[in-house]
Enzyme design. Structure first.
Site, mmCIF file in Angstrom:
data_model
loop_
_atom_site.group_PDB
_atom_site.id
_atom_site.type_symbol
_atom_site.label_atom_id
_atom_site.label_comp_id
_atom_site.label_asym_id
_atom_site.label_seq_id
_atom_site.Cartn_x
_atom_site.Cartn_y
_atom_site.Cartn_z
ATOM 1 N N ASP A 181 103.065 54.898 9.790
ATOM 2 C CA ASP A 181 102.328 54.646 10.739
ATOM 3 C C ASP A 181 101.755 53.034 10.373
ATOM 4 O O ASP A 181 100.472 52.822 10.483
ATOM 5 C CB ASP A 181 101.046 55.522 10.963
ATOM 6 C CG ASP A 181 100.267 55.037 12.066
ATOM 7 O OD1 ASP A 181 100.767 54.453 12.888
ATOM 8 O OD2 ASP A 181 99.039 55.190 11.957
ATOM 9 N N GLU A 425 102.126 61.797 1.982
ATOM 10 C CA GLU A 425 102.432 62.555 3.105
ATOM 11 C C GLU A 425 103.876 62.749 3.351
ATOM 12 O O GLU A 425 104.707 62.667 4.248
ATOM 13 C CB GLU A 425 101.934 62.205 4.382
ATOM 14 C CG GLU A 425 100.401 62.345 4.392
ATOM 15 C CD GLU A 425 99.761 62.105 5.700
ATOM 16 O OE1 GLU A 425 100.583 61.804 6.942
ATOM 17 O OE2 GLU A 425 98.793 62.249 5.905
ATOM 18 N N TYR A 478 93.213 65.641 9.677
ATOM 19 C CA TYR A 478 92.845 65.021 10.600
ATOM 20 C C TYR A 478 92.175 66.127 11.841
ATOM 21 O O TYR A 478 92.397 66.340 12.921
ATOM 22 C CB TYR A 478 93.583 64.169 11.271
ATOM 23 C CG TYR A 478 93.844 62.771 10.367
ATOM 24 C CD1 TYR A 478 93.011 61.905 10.624
ATOM 25 C CD2 TYR A 478 94.797 62.903 9.662
ATOM 26 C CE1 TYR A 478 93.070 60.798 9.982
ATOM 27 C CE2 TYR A 478 94.830 61.740 8.753
ATOM 28 C CZ TYR A 478 94.112 60.702 9.239
ATOM 29 O OH TYR A 478 94.307 59.481 8.418
ATOM 30 N N GLU A 514 92.221 61.202 2.992
ATOM 31 C CA GLU A 514 92.113 60.410 4.245
ATOM 32 C C GLU A 514 91.539 61.429 5.043
ATOM 33 O O GLU A 514 91.713 62.913 5.201
ATOM 34 C CB GLU A 514 93.430 60.452 4.842
ATOM 35 C CG GLU A 514 94.419 59.399 4.347
ATOM 36 C CD GLU A 514 95.776 58.958 5.199
ATOM 37 O OE1 GLU A 514 96.014 59.326 6.462
ATOM 38 O OE2 GLU A 514 96.550 58.603 4.343
HETATM 39 C C1 BDP Z 1 98.135 59.794 8.150
HETATM 40 C C2 BDP Z 1 98.980 58.693 7.552
HETATM 41 C C3 BDP Z 1 98.605 57.295 7.858
HETATM 42 C C4 BDP Z 1 98.281 57.203 9.311
HETATM 43 C C5 BDP Z 1 97.193 58.248 9.754
HETATM 44 C C6 BDP Z 1 96.779 58.305 11.219
HETATM 45 O O1 BDP Z 1 98.886 58.975 6.009
HETATM 46 O O2 BDP Z 1 99.312 56.333 7.412
HETATM 47 O O3 BDP Z 1 98.012 55.968 9.522
HETATM 48 O O4 BDP Z 1 97.672 59.547 9.541
HETATM 49 O O5 BDP Z 1 97.626 58.750 11.899
HETATM 50 O O6 BDP Z 1 99.036 61.092 8.312
HETATM 51 O O7 BDP Z 1 95.918 57.436 11.677
#
Ligand code: BDP
Length: 621
Positions: A181, A425, A478, A514
């Site tokens: 991404d 990932e 997330y 993250e």
């Molecule tokens: C995570 C990835 C990261 C993405 C982020 C996203 O590691 O590179 O930019 O999600 O979707 O899964 O913002």
């Protein structure tokens, strides 16, 4: 690989500025090779444009075809070398070095191929002495062909898809597919330099350190190329210039009494302390006495991992930091000093003590500042987007091992680097991931037994085949964004479950590597709705309440996704890029930055062994 520095025995010439540039728009992108563009000045092969170096080429012009170009591009620079580099042809070595070029590079000097390198984000160099010597006064023509195509076996992987339906696509139409991404910026991204060494020279230095309260040991190894008959002397100086230890020979140990340890930012009033290790080589060659000198900054610190803690110099270290990208308007991934310094000022304003080089190694100039300021780094290789079985095959594995060798060779002496990350990932639920990660991690540990190794996962704890081999569990999630979008209330339960499952299974410390939410700056909504600044803030607060409970147990860090907004491929979920930054791409704070700032300073004060640090103690804040 030693960073090129000027020393009494080494000269250096920077080749930044404008280079000639030509993208090969021929159907197979191979006209440059068929017509041997490297044999003559590039302008004689066809139209060229000015291209700044370092910079990505994508955003420099108004041409959308160049922005999204896939294939070979050609760069060229003519340079006059100082006469003294070329006269004593037997005793001066001239080296051409690229800090990084994305992705596959072939380099010619005066039409002679001198280097070929696979992989972006890491340096490569070539001894060009034999090509340039004997021709003083004649400009030396450096031609570079760079191909940004990603395949299932590159790192990161990608694939080229040919669109053969002539009712929908023009002839020879193809696209580059990627599974990561961020925008696949390309070009010469980091400084290009020419430097000299004597013909017998210090090729590499490896330093590791151990310490107790009152004594530290600095173990060193020096490799010399060019002769077997030489002598080496070493002296370690403190920041006042005082020699605190001396040694000789290619390997040994220096003893430092009452050492000034290298401490992370906010953990000590004088973070980032580095000694200077001066290595002096003397050798006889071709009837002359040659001397080579190289000075390496050395930070004395130790790193240990227990089942619940990450220890730096024996003290628990909590990562309160960020994930970044090398990314900016216009220059893309090109090294940009004003931006680099601004980012370090913002990091310190934020009270961040660490970052992960998501998702590839950053410029050596950035790493130097991490060493100097005490910003702790999880150093990640470009193993991002490894999603298919093919990318777990032997060809990919062999390349991944080489990339880790190059990364460790580049960054092994950096005190700021406390852990290697071999991937982000990957599809680690696929069975071949077990052998793949076992091998990559074992190889990395063999290259550098002094640091823990990890990779970053978003796979369920029960399905992950790579996790058994890591020292620290790094997990991305997330909640309320990609899962249960809009439902902030699910975060406490889901995050707690995530931590408990991982810990129960592995009894290893965990970093939330993250978490985040997109926010469009200036978009407000109360109650908080997705994409508003309020939603990003509310998401942070939910996560933080769980971190605060679990950091008393085994959670050893939290790294927000992301430090700043950044460019991605175009897509229906991206509004001119990824907007999960707590700063905009132009480095203005969103509301979330202030929430994080309060938190990071609070944590720093709680965990510091120092008297309370206030923001006013730090002059630039
Ligand atoms: C995570 C990835 C990261 C993405 C982020 C996203 O590691 O590179 O930019 O999600 O979707 O899964 O913002």
């Amino acid at each position: 690989m030693l960073y090129p520095r000027e020393t009494p025995s080494r000269e250096l010439k920077e080749l930044g500025g404008l280079w000639s540039f030509r993208a090969d728009f021929s159907a197979g992108r191979a006209a440059g090779f068929a017509q041997r563009w490297y044999r003559q000045p590039l302008r004689q092969t066809g139209p060229v444009i000015d291209m700044p170096v370092p910079a990505s080429f994508n955003d420099i012009t108004q041409d959308p075809n160049l922005e999204n170009y896939i294939g070979w591009v050609w760069y060229e620079k003519e340079v006059l070398l100082p006469r003294r580099w070329l006269q004593d042809d037997l005793n001066t070595r001239v080296v051409l070095r690229f800090g990084s070029a994305h992705y596959y590079s072939i380099v010619w000097v005066n039409g002679v191929q001198v280097a070929e390198h696979e992989g972006g984000h890491l340096p490569f160099e070539a001894d060009i002495s034999s090509v340039v010597q004997g021709s003083p006064g004649i400009p030396c023509r450096i031609t570079v062909a760079i191909n940004n195509t990603l395949t299932p076996h590159t790192l990161p992987p990608g694939s080229i898809q040919y669109m053969n339906d002539v009712s929908k696509y023009p002839k020879n139409y193809f696209v580059q597919n990627i599974k990561f991404d961020f925008f696949n910026y390309a070009g010469i991204h980091r400084p290009v330099v020419l430097y000299t060494t004597p013909s017998v020279y210090i090729d590499d230095i490896t330093v590791t350190t151990t310490s107790s309260e009152s004594v530290a040991m600095v173990q060193y190894q020096v490799s010399v190329v060019g002769s077997a008959l030489y002598s080496l002397s070493l002296s370690l100086r403190d920041q006042e210039g005082k020699v605190v230890a001396t040694g000789d020979g290619p390997a040994g140990e220096l003893k430092v009494l009452d050492p000034n340890l290298w401490w992370p930012y906010l953990m000590h009033e004088n973070p980032g302390y580095r000694y200077s290790l001066e290595v002096k080589l003397q050798a006889q060659a071709n009837g002359a006495l040659l001397e080579d000198v190289y000075t390496l900054p050395v930070g004395i610190r130790t790193v240990h991992v227990t089942s619940t803690q990450f220890l730096i110099n024996g003290k628990p270290f909590y990562f309160h930091g960020v994930n970044k990208h090398e990314d900016a308007d216009i220059r893309g991934k090109g090294l940009d000093w004003p931006l680099v310094v601004k980012d370090f000022n913002l990091l310190r304003w934020l009270g961040a003590n660490s970052f992960r080089t998501s998702h590839y190694p950053y410029a050596e100039e950035i790493m130097d500042l991490c060493d100097a300021y005490g910003i702790v780094v999880i150093d990640e290789c470009p193993g991002v987007g490894i999603k298919t079985a093919e990318s777990f095959g032997n060809k990919s594995l062999q390349h991944h091992l080489v990339v880790m060798e190059e990364l460790v060779r580049r960054d092994k002496n950096r005190p700021s680097v406390v852990m290697w990350s071999v991937a982000n990932e990957p599809a680690s639920q696929l069975p071949p991931a077990a052998y793949y990660f076992k091998t990559v991690i074992a190889h990395t540990k063999a290259l550098d037994p002094s640091r823990p190794v990890t990779f970053v996962t978003d796979v369920n704890y029960a399905l992950d085949h790579g996790a058994p081999y890591v020292d620290v569990i790094c997990v991305n999630s997330y909640f309320s964004w990609y899962h249960d979008p809009g439902h902030l209330e699910v975060i406490p339960l889901q995050l707690t479950t995530q931590f408990e499952n991982w810990y129960k299974t592995y009894q290893k410390p965990i970093i939330q590597s993250e978490y985040g939410a997109d926010s469009v700056p200036g978009l407000h909504s109360d109650p908080p709705l997705m994409f508003s600044e309020e939603y990003q803030k509310a998401m942070l607060k939910e996560y933080h309440s769980v971190f605060d409970k679990k950091r008393k147990e085994y959670v050893i860090g939290e790294l927000i996704w992301n430090f700043a907004d950044f460019m991605t491929n175009q897509g229906t979920t991206r509004v001119l890029g990824n907007k999960k930054g707590i700063f905009t791409r132009q480095r203005q704070p969103k509301s979330a930055a202030f929430v994080l700032r309060e938190r990071y300073w609070k944590i720093a004060n709680e965990s510091s062994c120092l008297p309370p640090i206030t923001k006013s103690h730090i002059c630039f804040l």
